[in-house]
Design an enzyme around this catalytic site. Structure first.
Site, PDB file in Angstrom:
ATOM      1  N   GLY A 121     -94.072  -3.070 -46.632  1.00  0.00           N
ATOM      2  CA  GLY A 121     -94.242  -2.541 -48.079  1.00  0.00           C
ATOM      3  C   GLY A 121     -93.466  -1.404 -48.108  1.00  0.00           C
ATOM      4  O   GLY A 121     -92.167  -1.228 -47.620  1.00  0.00           O
ATOM      5  N   LEU A 122     -93.909  -0.307 -48.895  1.00  0.00           N
ATOM      6  CA  LEU A 122     -93.254   0.518 -49.517  1.00  0.00           C
ATOM      7  C   LEU A 122     -91.638   0.548 -49.937  1.00  0.00           C
ATOM      8  O   LEU A 122     -90.729   1.041 -49.673  1.00  0.00           O
ATOM      9  CB  LEU A 122     -92.952   1.556 -48.227  1.00  0.00           C
ATOM     10  CG  LEU A 122     -94.204   2.547 -47.573  1.00  0.00           C
ATOM     11  CD1 LEU A 122     -93.912   3.258 -46.566  1.00  0.00           C
ATOM     12  CD2 LEU A 122     -94.681   3.443 -48.965  1.00  0.00           C
ATOM     13  N   CYS A 123     -91.620  -0.529 -50.852  1.00  0.00           N
ATOM     14  CA  CYS A 123     -90.375  -0.715 -51.437  1.00  0.00           C
ATOM     15  C   CYS A 123     -90.625  -0.842 -52.909  1.00  0.00           C
ATOM     16  O   CYS A 123     -90.183  -1.683 -53.681  1.00  0.00           O
ATOM     17  CB  CYS A 123     -89.903  -2.081 -50.819  1.00  0.00           C
ATOM     18  SG  CYS A 123     -90.734  -3.249 -50.627  1.00  0.00           S
ATOM     19  N   GLY A 124     -91.512   0.036 -53.678  1.00  0.00           N
ATOM     20  CA  GLY A 124     -91.535  -0.308 -54.982  1.00  0.00           C
ATOM     21  C   GLY A 124     -92.301  -1.252 -55.445  1.00  0.00           C
ATOM     22  O   GLY A 124     -93.386  -1.876 -54.687  1.00  0.00           O
ATOM     23  N   PHE A 149     -91.090  -4.355 -55.625  1.00  0.00           N
ATOM     24  CA  PHE A 149     -90.536  -5.769 -55.118  1.00  0.00           C
ATOM     25  C   PHE A 149     -91.239  -6.719 -54.836  1.00  0.00           C
ATOM     26  O   PHE A 149     -91.325  -7.780 -55.292  1.00  0.00           O
ATOM     27  CB  PHE A 149     -89.808  -5.075 -53.987  1.00  0.00           C
ATOM     28  CG  PHE A 149     -89.048  -6.536 -53.359  1.00  0.00           C
ATOM     29  CD1 PHE A 149     -88.043  -7.024 -53.631  1.00  0.00           C
ATOM     30  CD2 PHE A 149     -89.595  -6.947 -52.095  1.00  0.00           C
ATOM     31  CE1 PHE A 149     -87.298  -8.106 -53.114  1.00  0.00           C
ATOM     32  CE2 PHE A 149     -89.004  -8.122 -51.362  1.00  0.00           C
ATOM     33  CZ  PHE A 149     -88.038  -8.432 -52.015  1.00  0.00           C
TER      34      PHE A 149
END
Lengths: 293, 135
Positions: A89-92, A94
């Site tokens: 995770g931690l990719c906006g 996406f």
């Protein structure tokens, strides 16, 4: 009103967070370059393949002996959605934007009375789809252990898809992934794999009029290339995905770093103001104490 | 001297070679064939084997390739190979392990048609191995 000590702690913790997001942004930037290069290096193969297949496919249009991978099964009752997302995770937005596109498609297909089967490639897609479409998910493929997607990884998924098609488990197969446009823009895309469609067919236009000699004949070449094309298209979507993921993470982390910076500024201002107030208060106490004497 | 033409060797991972060549020998599915400038348009699948490139700048290069097809058109020759490795970099045990995989495929094949296909691949790999040994 938080005390001075509380404020100091907050500032320290936000600073620590900012360091992490900053580091993640830089890691994503480095990975992005590599992923982007890989995606670009893979393009000529996929494009050539598509052009050649498009050429061959036009020759088979409307013929009864056209292979099933090209013509389909003649039905469109069972749809399989291959949802490719990231492992982390931690990719906006996406992962959620891909999942959303797939979910919308699944909903409209279910509403139209079709059967929907979902295969998740990547953990995040599974996590977000299992809540409301969990019963439709037939398989998940994890790519966690893979650092860089190689062709044989895609080929494994491809052969799984081919096997399921050969067993008559679905009629139409669509892959969902995110097309890499730029660092700030990734476009969630749905591409139909089976029956095969050729969107880039126009590019091979210059070769169109040429009469090729085929060795072995067209049918056999097509029968060999169509299955391979599935793997190639999956490989391409995985690479595009990898680049998109890093791009999305990079801009998300850039935002986070900036937000943390703003927060630190605000907290520091608050902290200084309070410190000043405290000093003033102490001064007043001393002065009024002296005056009372 | 024969004319040169544009030759491209592409694998799914990257573009391996893109340059002028005077002659390329391709291991086609129905036998090896040589391509020179001005060849009639041809499209052929390939069997595992050795692809030989005579560069226009001089020198010959050999690649071991597996799976894919060759397309000779007016623009030149394009070879799309699932795997392409310069012969010098190829380790003997790599082929051996591919042969083992193929043998497994033959054993595990569920029906007649897929067994036949796997057997063909196995045979082609064995052929390629003998060719490589003679180099």
């Amino acid at each position: 009103m938080p005390s001075l000590k509380d404020l100091r702690n907050r500032i320290a913790s936000v600073k620590a967070t900012q360091k992490i997001t900053k580091a993640m942004q830089m890691v994503a930037a480095a990975k992005l370059r590599r992923a982007q290069e890989a995606a670009e290096a893979a393009r000529p193969y996929a494009e050539r393949m598509e052009a050649v297949l498009a050429n061959l496919a036009t020759a088979f249009e409307g013929r009864e002996d056209a292979p099933a991978l090209l013509a389909g099964t003649g039905r469109d009752d069972v749809h399989m959605l291959l949802v490719a997302t990231a492992e982390r995770g931690l990719c906006g937005g996406f992962n959620s934007s891909i999942a959303k596109l797939a979910r919308d498609r699944a909903r409209s297909l279910i509403a139209a009375g079709k059967t929907v089967k979902i295969v998740c490639v990547g953990k995040k897609g599974f996590d977000s789809l299992k809540r409301d479409l969990g019963t439709h998910i037939v398989k998940t493929v994890e790519l966690r252990h893979i650092k860089r997607v190689a062709f044989h990884d895609a080929d494994e998924i491809g052969s799984m898809v081919r096997q399921m098609f050969a067993d008559g488990e679905f009629d139409v197969c669509t892959v969902f992934y995110s097309r890499f446009q730029s660092v700030i823009s990734q476009i969630p895309t749905a591409q139909q794999l089976i029956p095969a469609t050729f969107e880039g067919a126009g590019e091979g236009g210059a070769d169109r009029g040429v009469v090729y000699e085929y060795e072995p004949d067209e049918g056999e070449i097509l029968a060999e290339l169509l299955p391979r094309n599935i793997s190639v298209q999956i490989f391409r979507s995985l690479l595009e995905n990898a680049a998109s993921e890093q791009g999305a993470r990079m801009s998300a982390m850039d935002n986070a770093t900036r937000n943390a910076g703003e927060m630190i500024d605000k907290l520091t201002l608050n902290y200084n103001r309070q410190r000043q107030a405290q000093i003033t208060k102490e001064l007043i106490e001393i002065i009024s104490g002296a005056e009372a004497l | 001297m024969a004319g040169a033409f544009q030759f491209e060797l592409v694998s799914p991972e990257r573009l391996l070679l893109s340059e002028e060549a005077t002659e390329v020998v391709v291991p086609g599915a129905e036998g090896e064939f040589g391509i020179m400038a001005g060849h009639a348009p041809v499209m052929s699948t390939m069997r595992p084997g050795v692809l030989r490139v005579v560069r226009a700048a001089g020198g010959t290069e050999r690649y071991f390739i597996r799976g894919g097809f060759a397309e000779a058109g007016p623009k030149g020759l394009t070879v799309l190979a699932e795997m392409a490795v310069p012969v010098e970099d190829l380790k003997a045990d790599e082929i051996a392990s591919q042969i083992r995989d193929a043998e497994e495929d033959v054993r595990d094949a569920k029906d007649e048609a897929s067994r036949e296909r796997a057997a063909t691949v196995l045979q082609q790999l064995r052929d390629a191995e003998t060719v490589l040994k003679t180099l």
